[in-house]
Design an enzyme around this catalytic site. Structure first.
Site, PDB file in Angstrom:
ATOM      1  N   LYS A  13       7.560   8.288  -3.600  1.00 60.75           N
ATOM      2  CA  LYS A  13       8.085   7.427  -2.526  1.00 60.75           C
ATOM      3  C   LYS A  13       7.388   6.069  -2.567  1.00 60.75           C
ATOM      4  CE  LYS A  13       5.061   9.818   0.753  1.00 60.75           C
ATOM      5  NZ  LYS A  13       4.475   9.176   1.883  1.00 60.75           N
TER       6      LYS A  13
ATOM      7  N   ARG B  53       3.949  14.799  13.759  1.00 58.93           N
ATOM      8  CA  ARG B  53       4.827  13.733  13.265  1.00 58.93           C
ATOM      9  C   ARG B  53       6.280  14.158  13.377  1.00 58.93           C
ATOM     10  NH1 ARG B  53       3.285  11.137   7.468  1.00 58.93           N
ATOM     11  NH2 ARG B  53       3.964  13.174   6.718  1.00 58.93           N
TER      12      ARG B  53
ATOM     13  N   HIS C  87       2.910  20.047   6.716  1.00 60.19           N
ATOM     14  CA  HIS C  87       2.048  19.021   6.116  1.00 60.19           C
ATOM     15  C   HIS C  87       0.702  19.050   6.825  1.00 60.19           C
ATOM     16  CE1 HIS C  87       1.271  15.496   3.758  1.00 60.19           C
ATOM     17  NE2 HIS C  87       1.149  14.686   4.784  1.00 60.19           N
TER      18      HIS C  87
ATOM     19  N   ARG D 114       3.514  19.245  -3.294  1.00 62.31           N
ATOM     20  CA  ARG D 114       3.999  17.856  -3.256  1.00 62.31           C
ATOM     21  C   ARG D 114       2.817  16.980  -3.662  1.00 62.31           C
ATOM     22  NH1 ARG D 114       5.112  20.143   1.859  1.00 62.31           N
ATOM     23  NH2 ARG D 114       3.559  18.718   2.743  1.00 62.31           N
TER      24      ARG D 114
ATOM     25  N   TYR E  10      -7.138 -23.808   2.157  1.00 60.72           N
ATOM     26  CA  TYR E  10      -6.666 -24.118   3.522  1.00 60.72           C
ATOM     27  C   TYR E  10      -7.810 -24.004   4.521  1.00 60.72           C
ATOM     28  CZ  TYR E  10      -1.713 -23.945   2.227  1.00 60.72           C
ATOM     29  OH  TYR E  10      -0.494 -24.198   1.686  1.00 60.72           O
TER      30      TYR E  10
ATOM     31  N   CYS F  83      -4.351 -18.068  -0.523  1.00 60.21           N
ATOM     32  CA  CYS F  83      -3.074 -18.690  -0.145  1.00 60.21           C
ATOM     33  C   CYS F  83      -1.935 -17.683  -0.373  1.00 60.21           C
ATOM     34  CB  CYS F  83      -2.800 -19.930  -0.982  1.00 60.21           C
ATOM     35  SG  CYS F  83      -4.184 -21.053  -1.138  1.00 60.21           S
TER      36      CYS F  83
ATOM     37  N   ASP G   6       0.317 -17.746  -2.679  1.00 61.81           N
ATOM     38  CA  ASP G   6       0.612 -17.490  -4.094  1.00 61.81           C
ATOM     39  C   ASP G   6      -0.569 -17.738  -5.034  1.00 61.81           C
ATOM     40  OD1 ASP G   6       3.410 -17.517  -3.131  1.00 61.81           O
ATOM     41  OD2 ASP G   6       3.000 -19.664  -2.952  1.00 61.81           O
TER      42      ASP G   6
HETATM   43  C1  LIG Z   1       5.142  15.249   3.760  1.00 63.19           C
HETATM   44  C2  LIG Z   1       4.290  14.705   2.662  1.00 63.19           C
HETATM   45  N1  LIG Z   1       4.004  15.493   1.630  1.00 63.19           N
HETATM   46  C3  LIG Z   1       3.247  15.065   0.596  1.00 63.19           C
HETATM   47  C4  LIG Z   1       2.728  13.788   0.577  1.00 63.19           C
HETATM   48  C5  LIG Z   1       1.870  13.357  -0.568  1.00 63.19           C
HETATM   49  O1  LIG Z   1       0.554  13.157  -0.116  1.00 63.19           O
HETATM   50  P1  LIG Z   1      -0.578  12.727  -1.136  1.00 63.19           P
HETATM   51  O2  LIG Z   1      -0.191  11.399  -1.648  1.00 63.19           O
HETATM   52  O3  LIG Z   1      -1.806  12.661  -0.285  1.00 63.19           O
HETATM   53  O4  LIG Z   1      -0.608  13.765  -2.180  1.00 63.19           O
HETATM   54  C6  LIG Z   1       3.005  12.930   1.639  1.00 63.19           C
HETATM   55  C7  LIG Z   1       2.446  11.581   1.624  1.00 63.19           C
HETATM   56  O5  LIG Z   1       2.392  10.833   2.535  1.00 63.19           O
HETATM   57  C8  LIG Z   1       3.809  13.399   2.710  1.00 63.19           C
HETATM   58  O6  LIG Z   1       4.104  12.621   3.757  1.00 63.19           O
END
Ligand SMILES: Cc1ncc(COP(=O)(O)O)c(C=O)c1O
Length: 373
Positions: free
Chosen positions: A40, A140, A170, A223, A268, A314, A316
């Site tokens: 992601k 969440r 999670h 994950r 600046y 700055c 850039d």
């Molecule tokens: C629901 C869920 N699973 C897995 C992950 C992956 O977590 P990590 O990058 O700490 O492995 C995230 C990351 O934000 C998440 O929101």
């Protein structure tokens, strides 16, 4: 924002590091447990499609994204593996989710009621892959009680368009040495899991920190996010269970070098005054690239030497104090190795009083990503 390829600034992503980080984790997984690469937020700033490819080469069998569009990006790049969206999907987008075969979380009874109403008047091109999200303590998204989960399952059974494809939770503190709260979440999820009349294809609880530091018995998929990019999920708190290889290098070049007299003002607000005659280099990177104004006072590497960022960053460009005259075009390393020195994303995060996740995600689309290996 357009990618600025005609500028001597780029992110170099070392594919092999990702392949090996993933392969090392896959080797440690118990028999039958799969690894989904979390790509992601543009692969945590590293680029989604290329890092997904590297993760697949390392043994990932699926992917996690945050949004529908991130899932579509992977499908359009040709990935046919399972893709799970981690964020809530508004019911009006269910036809797109079905079309691209993206799995998604079902997070509340209210969502299911909306889906029920929506599906009563919509025909879909394919079944919907639902993963029940259980909120065991992250606070969440997700169902909070066993009763809610069982009610949700009953509702799903009455909706032929929905397939019960997964259930997950999670952990909020898997990256901390103290594991009391982790255990509480684990126990809550286990109790719910044991009450299910049938198990779905995927049961998943582990993020990187869980995979690295907990002997988690639950789940048949992890994950795996930040660790695949070679970053320690805990920052400094816990030692990596095996060496992670950072995949990202951030480099630029000096575009101007000049000698200024004592008393010269830089940047600046004219906040920096040279105490004596100094060599100053200008680097074409700024806060529009995600190199924040707070990076003032930090350093970058030039010829293996730490050079302080002076004055304000700055939009850039920023300026550094050089040890001596250097040719324009000399390499500048913002993150990575240069000579026998290294600047890590963790050090940048420490300077900004944040976490490396945030630093990586802020690196803007303007910086070209070059993939090596
Ligand atoms: C629901 C869920 N699973 C897995 C992950 C992956 O977590 P990590 O990058 O700490 O492995 C995230 C990351 O934000 C998440 O929101």
């Amino acid at each position: 924002m357009v990618e600025s390829i005609h500028r001597p600034t780029k992110l170099i992503i070392h594919n092999q590091a990702i392949v090996e980080n993933v392969a090392n984790e896959v080797k440690r997984l118990p028999q039958g447990r799969e690894l989904f690469a979390v790509v992601k937020a543009n692969g945590y700033g590293h680029g989604a499609v290329a890092t997904a490819q590297a993760a697949k080469a390392g043994g990932a069998t699926g992917f996690c994204v945050a949004t529908i569009d991130e899932g579509i990006e992977l499908r359009e790049a040709g990935f046919t593996e399972p893709i799970l969206i981690l964020g809530v999907v508004p019911v009006v987008y269910l036809p797109i989710v079905a079309e691209y075969q993206l799995a998604f979380p079902v997070n509340s009874l209210a969502w299911l009621t909306q889906a029920q109403n929506y599906l009563a008047k919509t025909t879909l091109s394919a079944p919907l892959l639902a993963h029940l999200k259980v909120d065991t303590g992250m606070g969440r998204i997700g169902f909070q009680t066993k009763a809610e989960v069982l009610e949700a399952l009953a509702l799903i059974e009455g909706l032929p368009a929905l397939v019960f494809d997964g259930i997950f939770t999670h952990f909020a503190t898997a990256d901390e040495a103290e594991d009391g709260y982790y255990q509480e979440q684990h126990d809550r999820f286990k109790e719910i899991l044991e009450s299910l009349p049938q198990k779905p294809r995927y049961v998943h609880v582990s993020n990187s920190a869980t995979a690295l530091w907990h002997e988690e018995e639950l789940g048949n998929m992890v994950r795996f996010g930040v660790a695949m990019y070679g970053l320690n999920p805990s920052g400094h708190a816990l030692k990596e269970s095996y060496p992670l290889q950072p995949a990202l290098e951030f480099v630029s070049q000096l575009v101007q070098v000049k000698q200024v007299p004592a008393g010269a003002k830089i940047g600046y607000g004219a906040t920096y005054t040279s105490p004596e005659s100094e060599w100053i280099g200008t680097v074409p990177v700024g806060y529009a690239d995600g190199w924040l104004r707070k990076m003032s006072g930090f350093s970058v590497l030039v010829e293996g030497v730490h050079c302080e960022i002076i004055g304000r960053v700055c939009m850039d460009q920023f300026m550094i104090r050089l040890p001596h005259a250097l040719p324009e075009g000399t390499k500048v390393t913002l993150v990575g190795k240069n000579g026998d020195q290294e600047i890590t994303l963790q050090e940048v995060a420490d300077h900004l009083d944040t976490i490396h996740y945030e630093v990586a995600c802020l690196l803007s689309e303007r910086i070209p990503r070059e993939y090596q290996g």
